[in-house]
Scaffold this motif. Structure first.
Motif, PDB file in Angstrom:
ATOM      1  N   TYR A 128      16.434  18.070 102.346  1.00  0.00           N
ATOM      2  CA  TYR A 128      15.493  18.958 103.036  1.00  0.00           C
ATOM      3  C   TYR A 128      14.130  19.013 102.324  1.00  0.00           C
TER       4      TYR A 128
ATOM      5  N   GLN B 187      15.368  29.149 112.543  1.00  0.00           N
ATOM      6  CA  GLN B 187      15.590  27.793 113.016  1.00  0.00           C
ATOM      7  C   GLN B 187      14.713  26.826 112.226  1.00  0.00           C
TER       8      GLN B 187
ATOM      9  N   THR C  81      15.747  19.459 112.733  1.00  0.00           N
ATOM     10  CA  THR C  81      17.057  19.362 112.086  1.00  0.00           C
ATOM     11  C   THR C  81      18.097  20.023 112.988  1.00  0.00           C
ATOM     12  N   LYS C  82      19.339  19.884 112.619  1.00  0.00           N
ATOM     13  CA  LYS C  82      20.422  20.583 113.309  1.00  0.00           C
ATOM     14  C   LYS C  82      20.918  21.743 112.455  1.00  0.00           C
ATOM     15  N   ALA C  83      19.985  22.353 111.719  1.00  0.00           N
ATOM     16  CA  ALA C  83      20.351  23.392 110.768  1.00  0.00           C
ATOM     17  C   ALA C  83      19.686  24.715 111.107  1.00  0.00           C
TER      18      ALA C  83
ATOM     19  N   LEU D 191      19.112  28.762 109.209  1.00  0.00           N
ATOM     20  CA  LEU D 191      19.271  29.627 108.042  1.00  0.00           C
ATOM     21  C   LEU D 191      19.763  30.997 108.485  1.00  0.00           C
TER      22      LEU D 191
ATOM     23  N   LEU E 128      26.219  23.827 105.631  1.00  0.00           N
ATOM     24  CA  LEU E 128      25.417  22.696 105.176  1.00  0.00           C
ATOM     25  C   LEU E 128      24.805  22.908 103.795  1.00  0.00           C
TER      26      LEU E 128
ATOM     27  N   LEU F  44      22.737  27.880 104.832  1.00  0.00           N
ATOM     28  CA  LEU F  44      22.255  26.854 105.747  1.00  0.00           C
ATOM     29  C   LEU F  44      23.472  26.365 106.526  1.00  0.00           C
ATOM     30  N   VAL F  45      23.463  26.573 107.840  1.00  0.00           N
ATOM     31  CA  VAL F  45      24.627  26.252 108.655  1.00  0.00           C
ATOM     32  C   VAL F  45      24.202  25.393 109.846  1.00  0.00           C
ATOM     33  N   GLU F  46      25.173  24.771 110.457  1.00  0.00           N
ATOM     34  CA  GLU F  46      24.938  23.978 111.658  1.00  0.00           C
ATOM     35  C   GLU F  46      24.368  24.851 112.776  1.00  0.00           C
ATOM     36  N   HIS F  47      23.308  24.384 113.393  1.00  0.00           N
ATOM     37  CA  HIS F  47      22.739  25.088 114.541  1.00  0.00           C
ATOM     38  C   HIS F  47      23.493  24.654 115.787  1.00  0.00           C
TER      39      HIS F  47
END
Length: 359
Positions: A20, A42, A46-48, A50, A86, A101-104
């Motif tokens: 990142y 958001q 990325t596909k992440a 917070l 993540l 930090l997690v998958e969106h």
């Protein structure tokens, strides 16, 4: 006033994570507020996502709170019905509560009652995960004594009952349920019930439906090893299905029973048989936990308005200072509904009236 997330501080912490480093500051955007416990940010390109805690609902320190939430995501991930973890932004002077930090999840809010079967599939997938060895369960709490443990929460939440300015009829009905709960706890103390990884906070606003149709629970910070019947109740009680404005609906008796049937059909027979006697009494106990939380919230939020929040000695804080005014108004409206004597009577008919639920 609404909280203003410090996106620059989050960005400085984020770019220290491998993968990142090149994310630009302008890629971070705060999402609209939906709950009291977290901000969500958001990360474009990325596909992440917070998840930034505002408080610990278990009154943990900031570091312990983040470690607990990290474990929740890790333990639930094998179900296939939760976002992947993540990374972790540890608490610091700039980001005091840290962040995950997690998958969106690119999904949509649920539509009830149609998506209740998807919630049933999500919960069944989590509840049937293999239990770790007892020594490997921390930091997640173990609520083996789910009835007495839930009653202890209820008792704490009723300490301010006299200060909550309730209608007398509402207070009397809650008092009657407290008498039942104490008796049930004593009677059931020696009766074993299934133990599983459970989410604890399972109201329909905590899920999204992916394009594939799979329902994913995105709010996991209260996971424990405890009673599956509590998750089922919290997913389908009026105090849960009307909590989130975007996914609100009050379920009929038939729709509630269909939800339970869909869930039970996905369990191994031995687990299903062991769970059946607990479904209705733990629904009743879970409602009492929810309605007394409303009592607690009403009292504590009133107190918070009278003190300087920055002098708080705990990470549990129900002040409205950092919460959007519209969200605060929504929560207070829901609390008023749930403490309305007519609402209480209608919910109690699920276990007291001639049309009580049948599982």
């Amino acid at each position: 006033m609404a909280r203003l997330v410090d996106l620059s501080a989050l960005h400085r912490a984020l770019v220290r994570l491998p993968g990142y480093e090149s994310v630009p500051r302008q890629a971070l955007a705060a999402l609209p507020e939906k709950g009291l416990a977290h901000d969500h940010v958001q990360i474009a390109g990325t596909k992440a996502l917070l998840r930034v805690p505002r408080q610990s609902q278990f009154a943990f320190s900031a570091r312990d709170n983040l470690a607990y939430q990290k474990a929740c995501f890790e333990r639930c991930q094998p179900s296939g019905h939760t976002p992947a973890l993540l990374g972790v932004l540890e608490p610091s002077d700039e980001v005091p509560m840290g962040a995950l930090l997690v998958e969106h999840i690119g999904g949509v809010v649920l539509s009830l009652p149609g998506d209740m079967a998807g919630i049933a599939a999500c919960l069944a997938a989590i509840h049937t995960l293999p239990l770790p060895l007892e020594a490997d369960r921390p930091p997640l709490q173990e609520h083996r004594e789910a009835v007495s443990g839930t009653l202890a929460i209820i008792e704490r939440q009723t300490l301010g009952l006299a200060q909550a300015a309730l209608d007398k009829e509402a207070a009397d009905q809650i008092a009657e349920e407290l008498v039942w709960a104490r008796g049930f706890a004593a009677e059931s103390a020696q009766r074993p019930q299934p133990l599983a990884l459970v989410l604890s906070d399972t109201h329909p606003g905590n899920y999204l439906r992916k394009p594939s149709g799979r329902v994913v629970c995105v709010d996991l910070e209260k996971a424990v090893y405890g009673a599956p019947a509590i998750d089922l109740a919290h997913a389908s009680l009026h105090t849960s299905t009307t909590w989130d404005l975007d996914a609100a609906a009050s379920l009929s008796r038939t729709e509630i029973e269909a939800f339970y049937a869909a869930y039970l059909d996905l369990l191994p027979p031995a687990m299903r048989d062991a769970l059946m006697p607990w479904l209705l009494p733990l629904r009743r106990l879970t409602w009492l936990r929810s309605v007394t939380w409303c009592v607690h919230y009403r009292v504590e939020s009133a107190r918070a308005r009278l003190r300087d929040k920055h002098q708080a000695v705990s990470t549990e804080d129900w002040s409205s200072e950092d919460v959007d005014a519209a969200l605060t108004a929504h929560v207070e409206g829901r609390v008023a509904d749930y403490l309305n004597p007519a609402t209480i009577a209608a919910i109690r008919a699920e276990w007291l009236g001639p049309a009580r639920l049948s599982f």
